[in-house]
Write a protein that holds these residues in place. Structure first.
Motif, PDB file in Angstrom:
ATOM      1  N   ARG A   1       0.831  -1.195   0.000  1.00 56.19           N
ATOM      2  CA  ARG A   1       0.000   0.000   0.000  1.00 56.19           C
ATOM      3  C   ARG A   1       0.867   1.247   0.000  1.00 56.19           C
ATOM      4  N   LEU A   2       0.337   2.296  -0.572  1.00 58.92           N
ATOM      5  CA  LEU A   2       1.042   3.566  -0.604  1.00 58.92           C
ATOM      6  C   LEU A   2       1.025   4.193   0.786  1.00 58.92           C
ATOM      7  N   ASP A   3       2.205   4.509   1.321  1.00 62.03           N
ATOM      8  CA  ASP A   3       2.299   5.122   2.637  1.00 62.03           C
ATOM      9  C   ASP A   3       3.551   5.982   2.696  1.00 62.03           C
ATOM     10  N   GLY A   4       3.868   6.449   3.891  1.00 58.23           N
ATOM     11  CA  GLY A   4       5.027   7.317   4.045  1.00 58.23           C
ATOM     12  C   GLY A   4       6.340   6.623   3.749  1.00 58.23           C
ATOM     13  N   GLU A   5       6.411   5.324   4.017  1.00 61.33           N
ATOM     14  CA  GLU A   5       7.645   4.591   3.731  1.00 61.33           C
ATOM     15  C   GLU A   5       7.922   4.544   2.234  1.00 61.33           C
ATOM     16  N   SER A   6       6.881   4.579   1.419  1.00 58.98           N
ATOM     17  CA  SER A   6       7.077   4.618  -0.029  1.00 58.98           C
ATOM     18  C   SER A   6       7.785   5.907  -0.438  1.00 58.98           C
ATOM     19  N   VAL A   7       7.425   7.007   0.198  1.00 60.93           N
ATOM     20  CA  VAL A   7       8.081   8.282  -0.108  1.00 60.93           C
ATOM     21  C   VAL A   7       9.542   8.248   0.322  1.00 60.93           C
ATOM     22  N   VAL A   8       9.811   7.653   1.478  1.00 58.01           N
ATOM     23  CA  VAL A   8      11.185   7.593   1.981  1.00 58.01           C
ATOM     24  C   VAL A   8      12.067   6.763   1.052  1.00 58.01           C
ATOM     25  N   GLN A   9      11.592   5.589   0.664  1.00 56.70           N
ATOM     26  CA  GLN A   9      12.390   4.724  -0.200  1.00 56.70           C
ATOM     27  C   GLN A   9      12.536   5.311  -1.599  1.00 56.70           C
ATOM     28  N   ARG A  10      11.498   5.972  -2.079  1.00 51.56           N
ATOM     29  CA  ARG A  10      11.587   6.620  -3.389  1.00 51.56           C
ATOM     30  C   ARG A  10      12.601   7.763  -3.358  1.00 51.56           C
ATOM     31  N   GLN A  11      12.602   8.546  -2.306  1.00 49.51           N
ATOM     32  CA  GLN A  11      13.573   9.632  -2.171  1.00 49.51           C
ATOM     33  C   GLN A  11      14.992   9.090  -2.074  1.00 49.51           C
ATOM     34  N   LEU A  12      15.174   8.004  -1.338  1.00 50.88           N
ATOM     35  CA  LEU A  12      16.508   7.418  -1.218  1.00 50.88           C
ATOM     36  C   LEU A  12      16.991   6.876  -2.559  1.00 50.88           C
ATOM     37  N   TRP A  13      16.087   6.291  -3.332  1.00 55.16           N
ATOM     38  CA  TRP A  13      16.477   5.780  -4.651  1.00 55.16           C
ATOM     39  C   TRP A  13      16.902   6.930  -5.560  1.00 55.16           C
ATOM     40  N   LEU A  14      16.206   8.037  -5.509  1.00 55.75           N
ATOM     41  CA  LEU A  14      16.582   9.190  -6.327  1.00 55.75           C
ATOM     42  C   LEU A  14      17.948   9.730  -5.918  1.00 55.75           C
ATOM     43  N   LEU A  15      18.225   9.752  -4.626  1.00 61.15           N
ATOM     44  CA  LEU A  15      19.521  10.249  -4.167  1.00 61.15           C
ATOM     45  C   LEU A  15      20.662   9.336  -4.598  1.00 61.15           C
ATOM     46  N   ASN A  16      20.399   8.039  -4.668  1.00 62.22           N
ATOM     47  CA  ASN A  16      21.466   7.086  -4.982  1.00 62.22           C
ATOM     48  C   ASN A  16      21.655   6.849  -6.473  1.00 62.22           C
ATOM     49  N   ASN A  17      20.665   7.185  -7.294  1.00 62.79           N
ATOM     50  CA  ASN A  17      20.728   6.788  -8.698  1.00 62.79           C
ATOM     51  C   ASN A  17      20.607   7.938  -9.689  1.00 62.79           C
ATOM     52  N   VAL A  18      20.223   9.111  -9.262  1.00 61.76           N
ATOM     53  CA  VAL A  18      20.106  10.255 -10.173  1.00 61.76           C
ATOM     54  C   VAL A  18      21.321  11.153  -9.972  1.00 61.76           C
ATOM     55  N   PRO A  19      22.021  11.511 -11.045  1.00 57.73           N
ATOM     56  CA  PRO A  19      23.232  12.332 -10.885  1.00 57.73           C
ATOM     57  C   PRO A  19      22.918  13.710 -10.311  1.00 57.73           C
ATOM     58  N   ASP A  20      23.777  14.134  -9.386  1.00 59.70           N
ATOM     59  CA  ASP A  20      23.729  15.478  -8.795  1.00 59.70           C
ATOM     60  C   ASP A  20      22.356  15.788  -8.191  1.00 59.70           C
ATOM     61  N   MET A  21      21.754  14.820  -7.580  1.00 67.23           N
ATOM     62  CA  MET A  21      20.444  15.005  -6.955  1.00 67.23           C
ATOM     63  C   MET A  21      20.622  15.481  -5.521  1.00 67.23           C
ATOM     64  N   THR A  22      19.896  16.533  -5.176  1.00 62.18           N
ATOM     65  CA  THR A  22      19.937  17.047  -3.812  1.00 62.18           C
ATOM     66  C   THR A  22      18.797  16.445  -2.996  1.00 62.18           C
ATOM     67  N   LYS A  23      18.929  16.542  -1.690  1.00 60.96           N
ATOM     68  CA  LYS A  23      17.926  15.941  -0.815  1.00 60.96           C
ATOM     69  C   LYS A  23      16.580  16.650  -0.933  1.00 60.96           C
ATOM     70  N   SER A  24      16.596  17.973  -1.017  1.00 64.53           N
ATOM     71  CA  SER A  24      15.338  18.719  -1.109  1.00 64.53           C
ATOM     72  C   SER A  24      14.634  18.462  -2.437  1.00 64.53           C
ATOM     73  N   HIS A  25      15.404  18.383  -3.519  1.00 66.65           N
ATOM     74  CA  HIS A  25      14.793  18.136  -4.826  1.00 66.65           C
ATOM     75  C   HIS A  25      14.207  16.726  -4.895  1.00 66.65           C
TER      76      HIS A  25
END
Length: 261
Positions: free
Chosen positions: A139-163
């Motif tokens: 189910r969609l919940d807050g943990e989905s946002v956390v893991q999605r944000q972490l994936w963006l930080l680890n896999n998108v070049p020059d990604m900032t935490k706020s973005h």
């Protein structure tokens, strides 16, 4: 002060002495191994090692055509501990902890939503692909946002935490809005086919609040009249006090009369 027990360190010597004296007929198989690799004789208890927080980032390096994976090590500030807390287990921290704290600080009501903690095999996370925020069987919940944000930080070049946080929240809000629309349409379709829903939790709460307000208003009116009576009696107008007292008694009688429905 008691003596230090060194029996465990002298186990090989004890076995050799027992074999030499004839107490045992055969040496244990571990005698030669313990002789080659003796146990440590350090009797000083060392403090627990401090774990470092390692973060993975994908950054564009000058002179390279492709972004490279960079591991950033965040040193923990060392604080002086009391002697009684020197050998306590070290607190483990992960990068997700800070992301999770920021999200639920901004969305506290997400914690009130029911969550399913039961997993079939305990390895459901191995089948998740956080290149998208929706996952099969979750189910969609807050943990989905956390893991999605972490994936963006680890896999998108020059990604900032706020973005990354803004991207994950935007996807989360869009899906939440879609769920609300689906729920509203389902309720309208059910009502169109004859379903009847009772009052919502909000309506029940407002009704209870209105009842308490009416009780308080009647009590406040009675208290105000009693205060006026005392003021009139002290000011030397007893006839006014008697008139107000009769009005108060009539009001109290009306409030205490049983209401027939």
């Amino acid at each position: 002060m008691g003596k230090i027990n060194l029996t465990a360190l002298r186990v090989r010597k004890t076995a050799l002495n027992q074999f030499a004296s004839g107490k045992i007929n055969k040496l244990p198989q571990w005698v030669d191994v313990v002789g080659d690799i003796p146990p440590s004789e350090t009797l000083i208890r060392r403090p627990t090692p401090q774990h470092q927080l390692v973060r993975q980032r994908l950054k564009t390096v000058a002179g390279s055509s492709k972004p490279q994976v960079v591991f950033e090590v965040q040193e923990k500030p060392r604080k002086s501990k009391k002697p009684s807390r020197l050998f306590q287990p070290v607190e483990l921290k992960y990068e997700e902890d800070e992301l999770r704290h920021n999200f639920f600080r901004d969305h506290p009501w997400e914690l009130a939503r029911p969550r399913v903690l039961l997993e079939s095999t305990g390895k459901d996370h191995e089948n998740y692909d956080w290149s998208r925020i929706t996952q099969p069987g979750k189910r969609l919940d807050g943990e989905s946002v956390v893991q999605r944000q972490l994936w963006l930080l680890n896999n998108v070049p020059d990604m900032t935490k706020s973005h990354a946080y803004d991207i994950a929240r935007r996807e989360f809000y869009r899906l939440r809005l879609q769920e609300d629309i689906q729920r509203r349409v389902a309720a309208e379709e059910a009502e169109a086919t004859g379903a009847q829903f009772g009052p919502s939790y909000l309506e029940i709460g407002m009704d209870l609040e209105n009842q308490q307000y009416e009780k308080w208003k009647a009590w406040a009116k009675t208290e105000a009249q009693l205060f006026d009576q005392r003021t009139a009696a002290l000011s030397g107008a007893p006839e006014v006090a008697l008139e107000q007292q009769s009005q108060t008694e009539e009001t109290f009688t009306e409030l205490t009369d049983p209401v027939t429905v």
